[in-house]
Design a protein around this motif. Sequence first.
Motif, short mmCIF file in Angstrom:
data_model
loop_
_atom_site.label_atom_id
_atom_site.label_comp_id
_atom_site.label_asym_id
_atom_site.label_seq_id
_atom_site.Cartn_x
_atom_site.Cartn_y
_atom_site.Cartn_z
N LEU A 221 0.82 -1.20 0.00
CA LEU A 221 0.00 0.00 0.00
C LEU A 221 0.86 1.26 0.00
O LEU A 221 0.47 2.30 -0.54
CB LEU A 221 -0.91 0.01 1.22
CG LEU A 221 -2.03 -1.05 1.25
CD1 LEU A 221 -2.73 -1.05 2.60
CD2 LEU A 221 -3.02 -0.84 0.13
N ALA A 222 2.06 1.16 0.61
CA ALA A 222 2.94 2.32 0.70
C ALA A 222 3.62 2.62 -0.63
O ALA A 222 3.80 3.78 -1.00
CB ALA A 222 3.99 2.10 1.79
N VAL A 223 4.04 1.56 -1.36
CA VAL A 223 4.83 1.78 -2.57
C VAL A 223 4.01 1.64 -3.85
O VAL A 223 4.46 2.07 -4.91
CB VAL A 223 6.02 0.80 -2.63
CG1 VAL A 223 6.89 0.94 -1.40
CG2 VAL A 223 5.56 -0.65 -2.80
N GLY A 224 2.82 1.04 -3.77
CA GLY A 224 2.02 0.79 -4.97
C GLY A 224 0.71 1.55 -4.95
O GLY A 224 0.52 2.49 -4.17
N ARG A 225 -0.19 1.15 -5.82
CA ARG A 225 -1.52 1.74 -5.90
C ARG A 225 -2.46 1.02 -4.96
O ARG A 225 -2.60 -0.19 -5.03
CB ARG A 225 -2.05 1.66 -7.32
CG ARG A 225 -1.34 2.55 -8.33
CD ARG A 225 -1.72 4.02 -8.15
NE ARG A 225 -3.15 4.23 -8.20
CZ ARG A 225 -3.83 4.36 -9.34
NH1 ARG A 225 -3.22 4.29 -10.51
NH2 ARG A 225 -5.13 4.56 -9.31
N MET A 226 -3.14 1.74 -4.08
CA MET A 226 -4.10 1.12 -3.18
C MET A 226 -5.19 0.40 -3.95
O MET A 226 -5.66 -0.66 -3.54
CB MET A 226 -4.72 2.17 -2.27
CG MET A 226 -3.75 2.77 -1.26
SD MET A 226 -4.56 3.96 -0.14
CE MET A 226 -5.57 2.85 0.83
N GLY A 227 -5.60 0.98 -5.08
CA GLY A 227 -6.67 0.39 -5.89
C GLY A 227 -6.26 -0.91 -6.55
O GLY A 227 -7.12 -1.62 -7.10
N ILE A 228 -4.98 -1.24 -6.56
CA ILE A 228 -4.50 -2.51 -7.11
C ILE A 228 -4.12 -3.46 -5.98
O ILE A 228 -4.54 -4.62 -5.96
CB ILE A 228 -3.29 -2.29 -8.03
CG1 ILE A 228 -3.70 -1.47 -9.26
CG2 ILE A 228 -2.68 -3.61 -8.46
CD1 ILE A 228 -2.55 -1.11 -10.18
N VAL A 229 -3.34 -2.96 -5.03
CA VAL A 229 -2.81 -3.81 -3.96
C VAL A 229 -3.93 -4.40 -3.11
O VAL A 229 -3.95 -5.61 -2.84
CB VAL A 229 -1.83 -3.02 -3.07
CG1 VAL A 229 -1.41 -3.85 -1.86
CG2 VAL A 229 -0.60 -2.62 -3.88
N ALA A 230 -4.87 -3.59 -2.68
CA ALA A 230 -5.91 -4.07 -1.78
C ALA A 230 -6.79 -5.15 -2.43
O ALA A 230 -7.02 -6.20 -1.83
CB ALA A 230 -6.77 -2.90 -1.30
N PRO A 231 -7.28 -4.96 -3.66
CA PRO A 231 -8.11 -6.00 -4.26
C PRO A 231 -7.36 -7.30 -4.54
O PRO A 231 -7.90 -8.39 -4.33
CB PRO A 231 -8.59 -5.36 -5.58
CG PRO A 231 -8.51 -3.90 -5.33
CD PRO A 231 -7.30 -3.73 -4.49
N VAL A 232 -6.13 -7.22 -5.04
CA VAL A 232 -5.38 -8.44 -5.33
C VAL A 232 -5.11 -9.20 -4.03
O VAL A 232 -5.24 -10.44 -3.98
CB VAL A 232 -4.05 -8.10 -6.04
CG1 VAL A 232 -3.16 -9.34 -6.15
CG2 VAL A 232 -4.34 -7.54 -7.43
N THR A 233 -4.77 -8.48 -2.97
CA THR A 233 -4.59 -9.13 -1.67
C THR A 233 -5.90 -9.78 -1.23
O THR A 233 -5.91 -10.90 -0.71
CB THR A 233 -4.15 -8.10 -0.62
OG1 THR A 233 -2.92 -7.51 -1.03
CG2 THR A 233 -3.95 -8.76 0.74
N GLY A 234 -7.00 -9.09 -1.45
CA GLY A 234 -8.30 -9.63 -1.07
C GLY A 234 -8.65 -10.92 -1.78
O GLY A 234 -9.22 -11.84 -1.18
N VAL A 235 -8.32 -11.01 -3.07
CA VAL A 235 -8.60 -12.23 -3.82
C VAL A 235 -7.85 -13.41 -3.22
O VAL A 235 -8.42 -14.47 -2.95
CB VAL A 235 -8.22 -12.06 -5.31
CG1 VAL A 235 -8.26 -13.40 -6.02
CG2 VAL A 235 -9.16 -11.07 -5.99
#
Length: 246
Positions: free
Chosen positions: A50-64
């Motif tokens: 979340l710190a180095v990337g896009r929240m809109g990408i990191v959070a959903p991929v982690t969620g999957v």
Amino acid sequence: MLISQFVGMLLALVLALARGETTPTTADLGWSVLAGIAGGIGITALYKGLAVGRMGIVAPVTGVMAALIPVAAGIALEGMPQPLVLAGIALAVVAVVLVSRVSDEAGGPSGIGLALLGGVGIGLLSVCISQISDGHAFGPLVVIRATQAVLIGGVIVVTRSAWRPDGRLVPAIAGVGVLDMFGNGAFILAVQSGALAVAAVLSSLYPVTTVVLATIFLRERVTRSHAAGIALAMAAIACIAAGSAA
């Protein structure tokens, strides 16, 4: 991580004493330590992503990833859920994938690798938590948080990393520890009163909230995929709730 986990540990200890929870069994202690290791790796990777990337990408991929691992374990341990629940699980996975489809206008790192690692760690954390005996929620969380604090502390010592944050950030970090602890506590209680697969999928819909907050506070762009994913997430929750009550 170190400060937030320590705060969560103290709060979990207070709640365990308030609920009058008995001393965890040896098996519960073992599962709690394993959960702490998996969760420590997973949460650290998620925060870094979340710190180095896009929240809109990191959070959903982690969620999957965080949903798929417990779902597979839940089906293997508990059998297939109701058809409506299965439909809701499928919709939830599609929703998270759609929410993750956002272009990186800035051209910076997306954080996909960290997101995958975070999802695997959090998914294994959920599986370990599901093995804890009924009636024990916050007591095991004390062990989980202590394990994570020791793990993070060891990394700090070995790598000689700077760890003291700006004093102005400490209240926010403490807030993270409180929210994280309550999230894990709610998940334990949900698993003990229902099915692992259902609880894992519902809890893994958190990226919808993350994307909305990122849009409001960080001005990350909302796409049609985001809107469709959020709508499907709501439909998934309705299907899972209706199927679970049937």
